[in-house]
Design an enzyme around this catalytic site. Structure first.
Site, mmCIF file in Angstrom:
data_model
loop_
_atom_site.group_PDB
_atom_site.id
_atom_site.type_symbol
_atom_site.label_atom_id
_atom_site.label_comp_id
_atom_site.label_asym_id
_atom_site.label_seq_id
_atom_site.Cartn_x
_atom_site.Cartn_y
_atom_site.Cartn_z
ATOM 1 N N GLU A 162 64.903 -15.792 23.394
ATOM 2 C CA GLU A 162 64.729 -14.396 22.980
ATOM 3 C C GLU A 162 65.306 -13.517 24.076
ATOM 4 O OE1 GLU A 162 60.816 -13.814 20.232
ATOM 5 O OE2 GLU A 162 60.403 -14.236 22.337
ATOM 6 N N SER A 205 56.949 -14.032 28.360
ATOM 7 C CA SER A 205 56.649 -14.158 26.933
ATOM 8 C C SER A 205 55.819 -12.992 26.430
ATOM 9 C CB SER A 205 55.890 -15.470 26.674
ATOM 10 O OG SER A 205 54.696 -15.498 27.436
ATOM 11 N N HIS A 254 63.503 -14.844 27.333
ATOM 12 C CA HIS A 254 62.336 -15.684 27.060
ATOM 13 C C HIS A 254 62.805 -17.047 26.573
ATOM 14 C CE1 HIS A 254 58.539 -16.549 24.458
ATOM 15 N NE2 HIS A 254 58.502 -17.194 25.610
ATOM 16 N N ASN A 256 56.181 -15.078 19.354
ATOM 17 C CA ASN A 256 54.742 -15.105 19.624
ATOM 18 C C ASN A 256 53.982 -14.069 18.816
ATOM 19 O OD1 ASN A 256 54.917 -17.247 21.329
ATOM 20 N ND2 ASN A 256 54.915 -16.051 23.208
#
Length: 282
Positions: free
Chosen positions: A152, A119, A140, A190
């Site tokens: 992702e 991540s 991800h 994120n």
């Protein structure tokens, strides 16, 4: 390249979740961890998750048996040789991931694609440490993997189009909705999410509203299923702080300055659900 067998390194929360998603979709899995106890625990987690799906009438008992039959467990990296794609799903630690990836790189065939379920760690940097930088990519997945639609797909500077396309096709075969992202700290989700959580701590620290009202405001006003402070407790306040510190270091921009209250709570050991107390008490 058609991916029929996926190797997964790590039988923890993310690893066994990815294994379940693959097995339910008809893809063979080799799930590897350091001990037989670890892989059996991961397999038991998958079985329990499938049982819950049977109760909800999402799958049948026969579907569960077929899925479990597709998962081979092992403690040897040699068993990864059967895979066309190997996904490293170890703890979010650069040195550990690097060690694992170098071992795998030396064992699997040159044409095998290797992915990291990270991540935050640079895909370009990890790829450069292997002999297959063009066949290295980031995947991800989001927790819980069987439920969350997003993956992702992170392209390092060296990732080839063929590698990207094969991994995207696999994600879609798993019933996921992949988005393609360039390599950068925090990638997309994120990068947006954690600074929002950090800002919620600034709002709390300034006494603008109670934690309950801050979370209610974001849920009711922005249609979010969970408020940012409750989400921080779920993620872990220490994880949120670590991510903000990475952003501050990598970007050198003061807008990523961690909130002093967040730092104070982490120093006090109030890390959220995992310690029984964070913003809220559990």
């Amino acid at each position: 390249m058609t991916i029929q067998t996926v190797g997964i390194i790590g039988a923890g929360t993310m690893g066994n979740g990815i294994a379940q998603a693959c097995a339910v979709s008809g893809i063979n899995v080799v799930m590897v961890d350091i001990s037989d106890a670890a892989v059996q625990k991961g397999l038991a987690t998958v079985a329990g998750s499938l049982d819950r799906l049977i109760k909800k009438e999402k799958i049948t008992a026969a579907d569960k048996d077929a899925a479990l039959a597709r998962i081979k467990t092992s403690t040897s990296y040699d068993d990864l040789k059967a895979a066309q794609l190997v996904i490293e799903a170890a703890t979010e630690n650069y040195e550990l991931k690097l060690k694992i990836l170098k071992q795998v790189d030396a064992i699997v065939a040159p044409e095998v694609i290797v992915a990291s379920n990270t991540s935050s760690i640079s895909i370009t940097k990890l790829a450069a440490a292997t002999s297959r930088a063009d066949r290295f990519i980031g995947m991800h997945f989001f927790n819980p993997v069987p439920m969350m639609a997003l993956v992702e797909i992170i392209r390092g500077l060296q990732t080839s189009d063929a590698t990207h396309d094969a991994v995207k096709a696999l994600a879609e075969a798993l019933g996921k909705s992949p988005i393609t992202v360039k390599n950068a700290p925090g990638f997309v989700v994120n990068r947006i999410l954690v600074p929002m959580i950090n800002e919620a701590f600034f709002v709390l620290a300034e006494g603008l509203a109670t934690p309950e009202d801050i979370d209610a405001g974001m849920k009711l006003g922005c249609n979010q299923p969970i408020g940012p402070l409750a989400l921080a407790d779920m993620i872990g306040l220490d994880v949120c702080l670590a991510v903000m510190e990475v952003y501050l270091t990598e970007f050198g921009d003061s807008k990523y300055r961690p909130c002093p209250l967040l730092k104070e709570m982490v120093a006090a050991g109030r890390l959220g659900r995992k310690t029984g107390q964070g913003v809220y008490t559990y």
